[in-house]
Design a protein around this motif. Structure first.
Motif, short mmCIF file in Angstrom:
data_model
loop_
_atom_site.label_atom_id
_atom_site.label_comp_id
_atom_site.label_asym_id
_atom_site.label_seq_id
_atom_site.Cartn_x
_atom_site.Cartn_y
_atom_site.Cartn_z
N SER A 28 0.78 -1.27 -0.01
CA SER A 28 0.00 -0.22 -0.09
C SER A 28 0.87 1.19 0.10
O SER A 28 0.55 2.22 0.52
N ASP A 29 2.01 1.07 -0.42
CA ASP A 29 3.09 2.36 -0.60
C ASP A 29 3.54 3.04 0.82
O ASP A 29 3.59 4.21 0.75
N CYS A 30 3.56 2.31 1.76
CA CYS A 30 4.13 2.58 3.16
C CYS A 30 5.41 2.43 3.41
O CYS A 30 5.88 1.44 2.78
#
Length: 178
Positions: A28-30
Motif C-alpha cells: 500500500s506504498d507505506c
C-alpha cells in the motif's frame, strides 16, 4: 519529508500476522519498519528495499528506545504503530509456572505498553498517529488451556480501550460533557 506513511510493526517473523501485515502495508506504498527479536526470522524482508528491518525486544526499554531513535533518524516520523508481538502460554492455570505467566504478560501486555509510551509523545507532538494493538478473539470465548494467554489479551484490550478514551477526552472533551 516523504509523504508516505511510516508504519512500525512488532513481531514480523516469517509466517506470522506481523509479517503479512508488513507485506500488506508495503504493498500500500507505506514505509515499513519490520521488527522482531531476530533479523534471521525476517531475512526475506531484509532483502527487500521496501522494508527497514530492525531487531526489537519488546521486553527491553533500551531496545525500544534504540529502534525509535533509528526510525526517527531515518524517516523523521512514525505514523502508525502496530503492536503485534506476542507469545502463547498453554496449560491448565493450576499448573502453569508463574514465571511462564509473567513472561506472557511481559510480552503481551507490558511490551505493547512500552511501545505506546515511547511513541505517544512523538505522535502527540505531531498531533497525528495511529496505534493498533493486536488482541485475540479468545477474550470472548476463553478455552480451558489458554487462561494465561487469554487474560493477557483481555488486559491488552482493556488498556487499549482506556487509551482510546483518554485520547478522545484530550482531543474532543465536549463529547464527555453533559
Amino acid at each position: 519529508m516523504d509523504s508516505k506513511p511510516v508504519v512500525l510493526i512488532t513481531g514480523c517473523s516469517q509466517g506470522g500476522i506481523g509479517h503479512a501485515l508488513a507485506r500488506a502495508f508495503a504493498a500500500s506504498d507505506c514505509r515499513v519498519v519490520a521488527t522482531g527479536r531476530s533479523k534471521t526470522t525476517m531475512a526475506d524482508l531484509e532483502q527487500d528495499p521496501r522494508f527497514f528491518v530492525q531487531e526489537l525486544d519488546v521486553l527491553s526499554e533500551q531496545s525500544v528506545q534504540n529502534v525509535l531513535s533509528n526510525v526517527l533518524e531515518k524517516f523523521g516520523k512514525i505514523d502508525v504503530l502496530v503492536n503485534n508481538a506476542g507469545v502463547q502460554c498453554v496449560g491448565p492455570l493450576a499448573e502453569v509456572p508463574l514465571s511462564a505467566m509473567e513472561q506472557t504478560f511481559n510480552t503481551n501486555v507490558f511490551g505493547p505498553m512500552r511501545l505506546v509510551q515511547a511513541v505517544v509523545p512523538h505522535m502527540a507532538y505531531r498531533k497525528k498517529g495511529k496505534i493498533v494493538n493486536v488482541g485475540s478473539v479468545t477474550v470472548a470465548a476463553p478455552g480451558p488451556w489458554a487462561g494465561t494467554y487469554t487474560a493477557s489479551k483481555a488486559a491488552l484490550h482493556s488498556l487499549t480501550d482506556t487509551l482510546r478514551l483518554a485520547i478522545l477526552f484530550i482531543f474532543a472533551p465536549h463529547q464527555f460533557m453533559p
